[in-house]
Design an enzyme around this catalytic site. Structure first.
Site, short mmCIF file in Angstrom:
data_model
loop_
_atom_site.label_atom_id
_atom_site.label_comp_id
_atom_site.label_asym_id
_atom_site.label_seq_id
_atom_site.Cartn_x
_atom_site.Cartn_y
_atom_site.Cartn_z
N ILE A 20 4.80 -4.11 10.44
CA ILE A 20 5.10 -3.70 9.08
C ILE A 20 4.74 -2.23 9.01
O ILE A 20 3.56 -1.87 9.07
CB ILE A 20 4.36 -4.54 8.04
CG1 ILE A 20 4.80 -6.01 8.16
CG2 ILE A 20 4.63 -4.03 6.63
CD1 ILE A 20 4.16 -6.95 7.16
N TYR B 3 -13.30 -4.17 -2.82
CA TYR B 3 -14.41 -3.81 -3.71
C TYR B 3 -15.39 -4.96 -3.98
O TYR B 3 -16.60 -4.76 -3.95
CB TYR B 3 -13.90 -3.24 -5.04
CG TYR B 3 -15.01 -2.58 -5.85
CD1 TYR B 3 -15.44 -1.30 -5.52
CD2 TYR B 3 -15.64 -3.23 -6.91
CE1 TYR B 3 -16.48 -0.70 -6.22
CE2 TYR B 3 -16.67 -2.63 -7.62
CZ TYR B 3 -17.08 -1.36 -7.28
OH TYR B 3 -18.10 -0.77 -7.97
N TYR C 212 -2.77 -9.94 4.92
CA TYR C 212 -2.81 -8.51 5.22
C TYR C 212 -4.26 -8.08 5.35
O TYR C 212 -5.02 -8.11 4.38
CB TYR C 212 -2.09 -7.74 4.10
CG TYR C 212 -2.04 -6.24 4.25
CD1 TYR C 212 -2.30 -5.59 5.45
CD2 TYR C 212 -1.69 -5.45 3.16
CE1 TYR C 212 -2.23 -4.22 5.57
CE2 TYR C 212 -1.61 -4.07 3.25
CZ TYR C 212 -1.88 -3.47 4.46
OH TYR C 212 -1.81 -2.10 4.56
N LYS D 28 -0.41 -9.47 8.86
CA LYS D 28 -0.28 -8.05 9.16
C LYS D 28 -1.67 -7.55 9.47
O LYS D 28 -2.54 -7.50 8.59
CB LYS D 28 0.33 -7.28 7.98
CG LYS D 28 0.35 -5.77 8.20
CD LYS D 28 0.84 -5.02 6.96
CE LYS D 28 0.80 -3.52 7.18
NZ LYS D 28 1.23 -2.76 5.98
N ARG E 45 -9.04 0.39 4.40
CA ARG E 45 -8.80 0.69 2.99
C ARG E 45 -9.61 -0.22 2.06
O ARG E 45 -10.04 0.22 1.00
CB ARG E 45 -7.31 0.52 2.66
CG ARG E 45 -6.45 1.70 3.08
CD ARG E 45 -5.04 1.52 2.57
NE ARG E 45 -4.18 2.65 2.90
CZ ARG E 45 -3.91 3.67 2.10
NH1 ARG E 45 -4.48 3.73 0.92
NH2 ARG E 45 -3.11 4.64 2.49
N THR F 168 0.82 -1.20 0.00
CA THR F 168 0.00 0.00 0.00
C THR F 168 0.86 1.26 0.00
O THR F 168 0.64 2.18 -0.78
CB THR F 168 -0.92 0.01 1.24
OG1 THR F 168 -1.67 -1.19 1.28
CG2 THR F 168 -1.86 1.20 1.20
N THR F 169 1.87 1.29 0.88
CA THR F 169 2.75 2.45 0.98
C THR F 169 3.60 2.59 -0.28
O THR F 169 4.09 3.68 -0.58
CB THR F 169 3.64 2.33 2.22
OG1 THR F 169 2.83 1.99 3.35
CG2 THR F 169 4.36 3.63 2.53
#
Length: 296
Positions: free
Chosen positions: A203, A107, A133, A161, A138, A44-45
């Site tokens: 993380i 989604y 994760y 995570k 998000r 993501t980052t």
């Protein structure tokens, strides 16, 4: 097994918006020298939604080359198209990486049965370790403890995570997941508390900016010096919050640019440059935390 301070690395871009591979190599080296435990790229980052599969494979190869076996390189291979994730995983298997971070499908709103089938298909496409994760803030898709426990029975699903900041999840996962199975926080602000309850590391977004400091926090935790870990973590509290004042990694990239660890703070649309007020806020946090170089 993965533990300690693991960085969710930003993806550096050049002025043309293409991946800056020299910048990537410099960041990998900086993290090695700082004591970071492992590096996640294309997460993501790392602005993974804006990276093509070809770019993810190229990033993996470049990071592995820069690491030279000195630090584990993990790659984000998740998405909301299971077949595409499987095909990407099959390509990434050949790059020399040490494992995967696999986010929940966004989604589509799959059922629990769909989540199980999705993760089983991706884990089945590799013999490398897979870290689940869960970041419902998000994805709007929550990976329940029940599903995590079931997925932990897969031989190569080795960790999660958890970015929910819900510490009540930790005890049940510690008790019921197949061992060894590591719990990694995905929320810097609550990571020390998470580890005090039995978690194994984080993380981290903050580690992009304060790699040595985050390694020290988790080194203290590993040695059982909780008081020192909490003291060091309090000094980073402003960063934990400030790096999310606008959509991540906008603030992290600006901070890295101001610390002269990046040539620019370029992002890919739909993310844009940090606002003027955001820049001022981050620069004050860098000063308060003692990270801001005098010459800046």
């Amino acid at each position: 097994m993965f533990s300690g301070s693991i960085v969710a690395l930003i993806t550096p871009f050049n002025a043309d918006g293409e991946i800056d591979y020299d910048g990537l190599a410099s960041l990998v080296e900086w993290h090695i020298q700082a004591g970071t435990s492992a590096i996640v790229i294309a997460g993501t980052t790392g602005e993974s939604p804006t990276l093509s599969d070809d770019e993810k494979v190229a990033l993996a190869k470049a990071a592995v080359a820069a690491a030279g076996g000195r630090i584990a390189i993990l790659v984000g291979n998740g998405g909301n198209n299971t077949l595409a994730c499987v095909r990407l995983t099959e390509r990434l298997n050949e790059t020399g990486i040490q494992g995967y971070l696999t986010v929940t499908p966004f989604y589509n709103k799959p059922t629990d049965a769909g989540l199980l089938a999705h993760f089983k298909a991706i884990a089945g496409a590799t013999s490398l370790p897979v870290i689940l994760y869960n970041v419902p803030g998000r994805t709007l898709c929550d990976l329940s403890n029940e599903i995590v426990i079931k997925l932990s029975e897969l031989n190569n699903v080795v960790a999660i995570k958890d970015a929910t900041a819900d510490l009540t999840r930790v005890p049940e996962l510690l008790e019921k997941c197949r061992q060894p199975f590591h719990l990694l926080s995905g929320d810097d602000a609550s990571a020390v508390a998470f580890c005090k309850m039995g978690g194994h590391g984080v993380i981290s977004v903050t580690a992009n900016v304060a790699a040595r400091e985050m390694a020290a926090v988790h080194g203290a935790l590993a040695s059982g010096d909780i008081g020192q870990a909490e003291l060091l973590d309090r000094q980073l509290a402003g960063l934990h919050k400030g790096l999310f004042i606008e959509s991540s990694p906008m603030a992290a990239k600006w901070a890295l640019y101001r610390l002269k660890l990046l040539d620019n703070a370029r992002l890919r649309l739909p993310l844009v440059d940090l606002s003027a007020s955001g820049k001022n806020y981050i620069e004050q946090i860098l000063k308060d935390s003692g990270l801001y170089p005098q010459e800046c």
